[in-house]
Write a protein that holds these residues in place. Structure first.
Motif, short mmCIF file in Angstrom:
data_model
loop_
_atom_site.label_atom_id
_atom_site.label_comp_id
_atom_site.label_asym_id
_atom_site.label_seq_id
_atom_site.Cartn_x
_atom_site.Cartn_y
_atom_site.Cartn_z
N GLN A 108 0.83 -1.21 0.00
CA GLN A 108 0.00 0.00 0.00
C GLN A 108 0.86 1.26 0.00
O GLN A 108 0.56 2.23 -0.68
CB GLN A 108 -0.93 0.01 1.21
N GLU A 109 1.95 1.25 0.78
CA GLU A 109 2.84 2.41 0.81
C GLU A 109 3.52 2.62 -0.54
O GLU A 109 3.68 3.75 -0.99
CB GLU A 109 3.89 2.24 1.91
N ALA A 110 3.91 1.53 -1.18
CA ALA A 110 4.57 1.63 -2.48
C ALA A 110 3.59 2.17 -3.54
O ALA A 110 4.00 2.88 -4.45
CB ALA A 110 5.12 0.29 -2.90
N ALA A 111 2.31 1.83 -3.42
CA ALA A 111 1.31 2.28 -4.38
C ALA A 111 1.03 3.77 -4.24
O ALA A 111 0.63 4.41 -5.20
CB ALA A 111 0.02 1.50 -4.19
N GLN A 112 1.27 4.31 -3.05
CA GLN A 112 1.02 5.75 -2.84
C GLN A 112 2.24 6.47 -3.29
O GLN A 112 2.46 7.46 -3.64
CB GLN A 112 0.74 6.07 -1.38
#
Length: 112
Positions: A108-112
Motif C-alpha cells: 500500500q505504501e509503495a502504491a502511494q
C-alpha cells in the motif's frame, strides 16, 4: 506516523486524521480504517491456512469407537477444523498474519 510525515503534502487529510486518531487510541487502528481492514484480511488468511492444515492433519485419522466415525463425523469435521483455524489465528496463530499484514502495508505504501 511522525510529525514530518504528517506535514508532508503527499499525505492527505484523511490519513492525517486516521493517524492522529490512532495515536490518541494508544496505537490501535481506528475501526474501519485501511489498517484495520488489512489486519482483518491477514488474520482471515491465516485462519484459512490453519484450517487447511488441520484438514490435512486429520485426513488419515481413524475415528473408531463408541462415539466416533460414521458419515456424521465426516460431514462435520471440516467445520471443526475451520473453527480450530479461526480460533488459533484470533489468538496469535503461528505468525503468518503478522507477515501478511506487514507485506500488505508495504504494498500500500509503495502504491502511494
Amino acid at each position: 506516523m511522525t510529525d514530518a510525515m504528517l506535514a508532508s503534502p503527499a499525505v492527505n487529510s484523511y490519513a492525517v486524521a486516521q493517524a492522529r486518531a490512532q495515536s490518541a487510541r494508544g496505537g490501535q487502528p481506528v475501526a474501519g480504517s485501511s489498517e484495520d481492514k488489512a489486519r482483518k484480511t491477514a488474520q482471515d488468511f491465516e485462519a484459512f491456512f490453519m484450517s487447511q492444515m488441520f484438514e490435512f492433519m486429520s485426513a488419515g485419522i481413524k475415528t473408531d469407537g463408541p462415539f466416533g466415525g460414521g458419515k456424521g463425523e465426516a460431514t462435520w469435521r471440516s467445520f471443526l477444523n475451520d473453527q480450530y483455524g479461526r480460533e488459533m489465528a484470533k489468538n496469535g496463530g503461528i505468525g503468518i498474519s503478522k507477515m501478511v499484514y506487514s507485506q500488505m502495508l508495504k504494498i500500500q505504501e509503495a502504491a502511494q
